[in-house]
Design a protein around this motif. Structure first.
Motif, short mmCIF file in Angstrom:
data_model
loop_
_atom_site.label_atom_id
_atom_site.label_comp_id
_atom_site.label_asym_id
_atom_site.label_seq_id
_atom_site.Cartn_x
_atom_site.Cartn_y
_atom_site.Cartn_z
N ARG A 1 0.95 -1.17 -0.01
CA ARG A 1 -0.06 0.06 0.05
C ARG A 1 0.86 1.26 -0.12
O ARG A 1 0.57 2.11 -0.79
CB ARG A 1 -1.05 0.11 1.44
N ASN A 2 2.00 1.13 0.71
CA ASN A 2 2.73 2.26 0.92
C ASN A 2 3.31 2.80 -0.30
O ASN A 2 3.65 3.80 -0.59
CB ASN A 2 3.73 2.04 2.01
N PHE B 1 -9.81 9.14 1.68
CA PHE B 1 -10.70 8.34 2.28
C PHE B 1 -12.24 9.24 2.43
O PHE B 1 -12.00 10.59 2.00
CB PHE B 1 -10.58 8.31 3.74
N HIS C 1 -12.18 10.50 7.07
CA HIS C 1 -11.08 10.80 7.93
C HIS C 1 -9.88 10.91 6.68
O HIS C 1 -9.49 10.19 6.20
CB HIS C 1 -10.92 9.66 8.79
N TYR C 2 -9.41 12.28 7.31
CA TYR C 2 -8.59 12.87 6.18
C TYR C 2 -6.93 12.59 6.92
O TYR C 2 -6.30 11.80 6.53
CB TYR C 2 -8.80 14.14 5.68
N LEU C 3 -6.82 13.48 8.06
CA LEU C 3 -5.42 14.00 8.09
C LEU C 3 -5.00 13.64 9.66
O LEU C 3 -5.90 13.50 10.47
CB LEU C 3 -5.26 15.38 7.74
N LEU C 4 -3.78 13.72 10.00
CA LEU C 4 -3.34 13.66 11.41
C LEU C 4 -3.23 15.13 11.94
O LEU C 4 -2.59 15.75 11.61
CB LEU C 4 -1.90 12.97 11.51
N PHE D 1 -0.36 17.37 12.92
CA PHE D 1 0.95 17.51 11.98
C PHE D 1 0.56 18.65 11.16
O PHE D 1 -0.77 18.72 11.10
CB PHE D 1 1.29 16.44 11.23
N ILE E 1 4.41 12.03 5.19
CA ILE E 1 4.46 11.00 5.84
C ILE E 1 4.77 9.71 5.35
O ILE E 1 5.66 8.90 5.30
CB ILE E 1 3.40 10.89 7.07
N PRO E 2 3.79 9.33 4.12
CA PRO E 2 3.99 8.29 3.31
C PRO E 2 5.48 8.09 2.67
O PRO E 2 6.02 7.15 2.50
CB PRO E 2 2.96 8.29 2.20
N LEU F 1 8.17 9.68 3.84
CA LEU F 1 8.94 9.06 4.95
C LEU F 1 9.04 7.84 5.22
O LEU F 1 10.23 7.35 5.42
CB LEU F 1 8.90 10.10 6.02
N LYS F 2 7.92 7.37 5.22
CA LYS F 2 7.87 5.92 5.36
C LYS F 2 8.48 5.06 4.59
O LYS F 2 9.22 4.12 4.74
CB LYS F 2 6.13 5.36 5.52
N ARG G 1 -1.42 14.02 -0.42
CA ARG G 1 -0.72 12.98 0.13
C ARG G 1 -0.64 11.67 -0.50
O ARG G 1 0.08 10.92 -0.25
CB ARG G 1 -1.43 12.56 1.77
#
Ligand code: ATP
Ligand code: MG
Lengths: 408, 223
Positions: free
Chosen positions: B82-83, B90, B93-96, B99, B107-108, B110-111, B156
């Protein structure tokens, strides 16, 4: 920095209050743990110190013997000897020099010293004081019991060059109104009377002992018992570590063929009291750490619950279960790490404070010291417990099913 | 070449009562296709999309991504897939929230760890610019409007240049101007970069202008 730790870091800082409360819990828990356990070490040291001023780690002596039949009977036969009595042997150790050499050969043994104990009465006009006159080699005795440190008047060293000298406890001096240079008459249990010159006065931390104990040269003790220079009632042995004594005693008994009694066996009641003290302090300090751990567990559980959406999003964009576990255990470990450091500082402060409190009496200053092993133990315990307290909610977070969250 | 293929997918819900939510779903989606998934509310579009995204593995049938079956693949391996290969927008639900917009987009990547920090930041900034959000980059994402949040989520989804971008009503909160912008971005991605879009939508215009429409009715594909 790895993205997992960046996220953990952000969560810690965005919930400053919660983080602070959790850290504070660990500081208290670990601080008290280290302090209480250092205190325990201090108590034990101080009790041991005062004990070893009067007794050696191991005492070798000739125990009374019960008479035995000459012909050993088989088990079911009637014993030949009925109502046996103590054999009226003398209590002397035969060939003490050779035996002391043998004991000294044991690696862990540091000091070996012969001793002659004489029960005696100190005579003061018409009154008599019951007492114990201990015949020693002054130098060896000082090394073993640190007598010089307890001397309040006179000089313990001068005993060596004065065969007619005596060093008495302060209790005896007070009762009999004796000063340095005065003469003291005493009568031994064997009826020998001597008049000895007071060379020094000691004050131990035990008033009871100060009232009946005195030291003389070993030759004087032998003559008080009307015995020759080979008469030795006991050999005292010190080792590098008092904890080794119970292990070494049987070995010494075997070598010497005499009874060897270690200090723990000789002071069973006291040891039981120490043990109880240890159990109570250990239990209380562990309970406090556990309470702190529950604090962390609670707070991380709340964090996981409030971050359930974030967790679902992270998993959807490719974070693995173990990444999520790392995010949350990293928070626990950060809280634990800071808490442990704070706990060490707190313990150090409390110990420093108490070390300067004068209690007086037998103890002097509060008997607590900075114990590196306890600091290490506290730190390890703190980290292990916070890791566990963080791991359980982290595991829960890792198992979150993102789809079930998105459907809500 | 089929980038995404399902073979006879069936799914049931057992709570509160047994409910056959997806029925014999067999679809083939080609690389570079822009596909719209439409259908009445409750017809099973989101449910199907969760399966296509590999997040939901509780179904019967088979899902192939880029020619590879996802059967028996561990959850960790699916997460890595997935990454790298799937971007997801979605429905709600969207974001953290703790941050910034920029960090959310980063984030994705960096992962994934394919690029260095500076390059990731640069890429993220470019994606935000593409969606007209460059001035919102340093704002905490919780301070953005719903539509802004949704566009950050789209940025993102694009950051790792995924093979497939899935959106559950990705323009549901957007005005017509921004819907247009997002639509054009999607079209560009499919036509110029060969990426694949699967978007659930209630917007008829949006659907009509995409390459292909699949309509769902009561858990089945209406042909
Ligand atoms: N967790 C669940 N348990 C039981 N039934 C569910 C669950 N989630 C969804 N459903 C049901 O499955 C059906 C399909 O739901 P789904 O969310 O896929 O619909 P949708 O097509 O995305 O609708 P919408 O356009 O409103 O988003 C609906 O009838 C819904 O009630
Ligand atoms: Mg839906």
């Amino acid at each position: 920095m790895n993205i997992n730790y960046q996220i953990a870091n952000t969560y810690l800082w965005s919930n400053k209050k919660m983080t602070a409360v959790a850290v504070f819990g660990v500081v208290l828990g670990i601080g008290i743990y280290i302090f209480m356990n250092s205190l325990l070490v201090g108590f034990d040291k101080s009790s041991n110190d005062s004990m070893f001023k009067n007794i050696a780690h191991i005492r070798v002596f000739r125990d009374d013997e019960i008479a035995r039949p000459l012909i050993s009977s088989t088990s079911d036969a009637t014993p030949i000897l009925i109502n046996p009595k103590v054999v009226p042997n003398s209590n002397t150790i035969i060939n003490p020099k050779r035996i002391m050499q043998e004991i000294l050969k044991i690696e862990e043994v540091t000091h070996v010293m012969p001793q002659v104990n004489v029960n005696a009465f100190y005579l003061n006009g018409k009154s008599q004081i019951n007492g114990l006159v201990v015949g020693v080699e002054p130098e060896a005795a000082n090394q073993m019991y640190q007598i010089e440190k307890t001397i309040v008047k006179g000089d313990f060293k001068s005993l060596k060059s004065n065969p007619n000298g005596i060093v008495i406890g302060i209790g005896i001096a007070d009762k009999m109104n004796l000063k340095i240079g005065d003469m003291l008459s005493l009568t031994s249990s064997k009826g020998q009377t001597e008049s000895l010159k007071v060379m020094a006065i000691f004050q131990s931390n035990n008033a009871q002992i100060d009232k009946y104990k005195s030291y003389v040269n070993i030759s004087k003790a032998q003559s008080l018992l009307a015995e020759g220079p080979n008469y030795i009632t006991e050999i005292n042995v010190n080792t590098i570590d008092p904890e080794l004594a119970p292990k070494l005693a049987p070995q010494i008994a075997q070598i010497t063929q005499y009874t060897a009694e270690d200090w723990k066996a000789a002071n069973e009641t006291l040891m039981a009291a120490f043990k109880m003290r240890k159990i109570v302090i250990t239990f209380v300090s562990l309970t406090i750490v556990l309470v702190a751990a529950f604090g962390i567990y609670n707070i991380l559980n709340m964090t996981v619950t409030s971050k359930i959406n974030d967790i679902a999003i992270l998993k959807a964009i490719g974070f693995k279960g173990k990444d999520v576990i790392r995010i949350f255990t990293a928070q626990a470990l950060a809280i634990g790490g800071i808490g442990v450091l704070g706990g060490m500082v707190m313990a150090t402060l409390v110990i420093t404070l108490l070390r300067n409190v004068y209690i007086g009496g037998d103890i002097g200053y509060f008997p607590v010291d900075y114990e590196p092993t306890k600091y290490l133990q506290g730190a390890t315990l703190g980290m292990v417990i916070t890791f566990l307290a963080g791991y359980i909610p982290a595991k829960k977070a890792a198992n979150v099913d993102p789809v079930s969250i998105f459907r809500k | 070449m089929n980038i995404l293929e399902t073979k006879l997918i069936n799914k049931y819900f057992y709570e509160p009562t047994e409910f056959h939510v997806l029925k014999d779903i067999s679809i083939k989606i080609q690389k570079g296709e822009f596909l719209s998934l439409i259908g009445k509310s409750g017809s099973g579009k989101s449910t199907l999309l969760y399966i296509l995204s590999t997040m939901d593995t509780d179904y019967q049938g088979e899902l192939l991504i880029d020619g590879l079956s996802t059967k028996g693949i561990s959850n960790d391996a699916l997460a890595a897939l997935r990454n790298e290969k799937i971007g997801f927008v979605f429905q709600f639900h969207y974001l953290l929230p703790e941050f910034t917009s920029l960090q959310n987009v980063m984030i994705p990547a960096l992962k994934l760890g394919k690029w260095g920090n500076d390059e990731i930041e640069h890429r993220a900034y470019e994606k935000l610019k593409l969606l007209g959000l460059e001035d919102q980059a340093q704002k905490p994402s919780s301070k953005l409007s719903g539509g802004q949040q949704q566009r950050v989520a789209i940025a993102r989804a694009l950051i790792n240049d995924p093979l497939i971008i899935m959106g559950d009503e990705p323009t549901g909160n957007l005005d017509s101007k921004n819907t247009r912008i997002v639509f054009d971005i999607f079209k560009e991605l499919t036509e110029a970069h060969g990426q694949t879009i699967v978007a659930v939508t209630h917007d008829d215009d949006f659907a009509q202008n995409s390459h292909r429409i699949i309509e769902m009715r009561d858990g089945a594909i209406k042909s």
